[in-house]
Design an enzyme around this catalytic site. Sequence first.
Site, mmCIF file in Angstrom:
data_model
loop_
_atom_site.group_PDB
_atom_site.id
_atom_site.type_symbol
_atom_site.label_atom_id
_atom_site.label_comp_id
_atom_site.label_asym_id
_atom_site.label_seq_id
_atom_site.Cartn_x
_atom_site.Cartn_y
_atom_site.Cartn_z
ATOM 1 N N ASP A 1 -16.203 -9.542 -11.310
ATOM 2 C CA ASP A 1 -17.570 -10.018 -11.459
ATOM 3 C C ASP A 1 -18.230 -10.156 -10.092
ATOM 4 O O ASP A 1 -17.555 -10.155 -9.057
ATOM 5 C CB ASP A 1 -17.595 -11.354 -12.214
ATOM 6 C CG ASP A 1 -16.785 -12.448 -11.512
ATOM 7 O OD1 ASP A 1 -17.195 -12.872 -10.417
ATOM 8 O OD2 ASP A 1 -15.750 -12.872 -12.057
ATOM 9 N N GLU B 1 5.704 16.381 -4.134
ATOM 10 C CA GLU B 1 4.810 15.289 -4.519
ATOM 11 C C GLU B 1 4.217 14.613 -3.288
ATOM 12 O O GLU B 1 3.022 14.267 -3.266
ATOM 13 C CB GLU B 1 5.567 14.270 -5.368
ATOM 14 C CG GLU B 1 5.972 14.781 -6.739
ATOM 15 C CD GLU B 1 6.835 13.798 -7.489
ATOM 16 O OE1 GLU B 1 6.707 13.730 -8.726
ATOM 17 O OE2 GLU B 1 7.653 13.099 -6.847
#
Length: 731
Positions: A536, A616
Amino acid sequence: MSVRYIESKKTFLLQTKSSTYQMKISDYGYLLHLYYGERLEDEDLSYLIQLQDRGFSPNPYEAGNDRTFSLDFLPQEFSSDGSSDYRLSSIEIKNGDGSYAFVGKVAKHQIYSGKYHLAGLPSLWTTEKDTADTLEIWLTDAVTQLTVVLCYCVLEEKDIITRSVRVINQSEDTIYLNRIMSMTMDFMDSDYDFIHFDGRHTMEREWSRNPLACGIQTVGSFRGASSHQHNPFAVLCESAANEDYGRCYGFSFVYSGNFMCKVEKDQYDQTRIVMGIHPKHFSWQMKPGESFTAPEVVLAYSGQGLTHLTHLYHNVYRENLCKSPYAKKERPILINSWEAAYFDFDEEKLLKIAGDAVDMGVELFVLDDGWFGNRNNDNAALGDWDVNTAKLPRGLKGLSDEIHAMGLKFGIWIEPEMVSEDSELYRKHPDWCLQMPRRQPSRGRYQLVLDLSREDVRDYIVTSINGVLGSARIEYVKWDMNRFITDAWSAIAEKEKQGEIYHRYILGLYDIMNRIILTHPEVLFCGCSGGGGRFDPGMLYYQPQIWCSDNTDAVCRLKIQYGTTFVYPVSAMESHVSVCPNHQTGRTVPIKTRGVTAMDGILGYELDSTKMIQEEKQICREQIQSYKKDYALIAEGDYFRLTNPYTFMEYVAWEHVSRDQKEALISLVIMEKEANDAQRCVKAKGLNPGMYYQVEEMEGHFSGQVLMSAGLPVPNGLLQYEAIQYHIRAI
């Protein structure tokens, strides 16, 4: 000035660059809402108020036999209570005589340059580049002398209006404030859709859009935090509005605790929306002379659809919300130890993970939960902020020194608002947690919530955490909260003030953050509450980024990040690449796709680098290099949602465009895949139609008009969950 009062018309006029907000003092002193929308030049909109006799709609006493004036249907800025308006009320007061009534009329007003200040609460602030003007309007109840001050600030160039409310008890009695909305807005029509963002832990901020129906629609939180379930942001938009078209109104609440947003379509097809602190179990005692300040609501209007509304919020929240210097700095690429080790680690294991991460191009190593007290699982030691020397024999400093010697920065995880029953802190101070008398407390994650309304508790937290930060070279802190509030009762508060505890907790939290976060500007703080349970604007005032969700599944993240971007900038969303099969869903997604999804935010990694193969690691190196090259574009550019994952199932696509329109990055992830499927094209947005661009992944040059109208082909050879990016640069 952008705020004016026209005495002859008794109207207030607020003007942003592209919008107008107008109010009027009625014949009987009530403050009526006239208009909010496209900018109008000095027009008096009083004619919009059409009076008529509405049956069973009462009339104020001072109106005499004028049955055409009723607060039950007139549009208001702040609705009275206990009088003649049956719709959603802005306030509920229990007066000293036991009555429930507030009838506020305009007593005076003040206009001044700059922005109002909200003591103890986060709110937007202005920079030297901003033009800001404030309007304060005093509404006073002639009987009780209770006064409500309506505060408006116009950020003209930002196209933003903020609102807040201050309640002042000027009576001779103690009164109780049982409900206070920071914002009320009335519309004379109701052809709107209500967009809000609901969800749950690990699936936060899911997009929800429904047309208004007669009656009341409500979203909110009563969990002591803004919550995973609902976000303190809502949109009202025309039913035909989409990303690029239509009138849209945004309402964003700068608060981290209990909140409520209600929308009512009334008997006359009018609309009222209110937003503020959730009134459940809220009761604030106000003695004579005392005041109460409500949190801020940030309003934005777009006549050009949802995307423009998003750009307004992204711009103002990047520039005028976060107090951290990191809000305008490039963030380091981190690797977090949580999904790599959980609680099972020692110094040697951590150093191996960090060492292998260096080869990937990572810049920051973060030690997550488990480094303090007797913390070998989540049942113990919260509140005991001493290093667990069985795991880290040289303490945080020894580990930090080793990490820095590798060329990495160092960060830690904390959860300062909580206490475990199995802890030294709880054994010494059991009364320091929120716990009702004569009842066994509810547990969440086998922990209790500290009573932040208490000064001694706040002082302990500040001293402990500042001590930790001073014990080693720490450049990043993940601030977590892993359970919501229950048993909201304080051992030291008077019984008449127990209804204040939820709000006093949040005020206490902001006080702690002022004394820890704002005094350590050299530290990058990341918010977290089981992921996105407290995502928020109140948290973003202190912390420039928030862990978007505990769900690291790249496919789930597409929806989570889609909803989040409606109001929160990409630079606020921390997003990580994790292992597959994913720890939350078991889904397997290519590592390239995981990277593309995570780059729609602040890129990081949440995995065990020692278990990765060289291929990777090489992909991760390339991801990081690409992300850093495009960081300014991603973090500061305009954001476009090119598809809606709830209504279009073939692929999810989004775009970042530089403010000068010279660069763009389109990212796309294949979702539903069929054999021999249709040829599709993704259409860019936000480019200059007359400018020519090169697409790095294709041959030839294309005008902006072509890229936006005809688009770029989506390769048919892509498989489900594969991703592609188009780097677009002006020639």
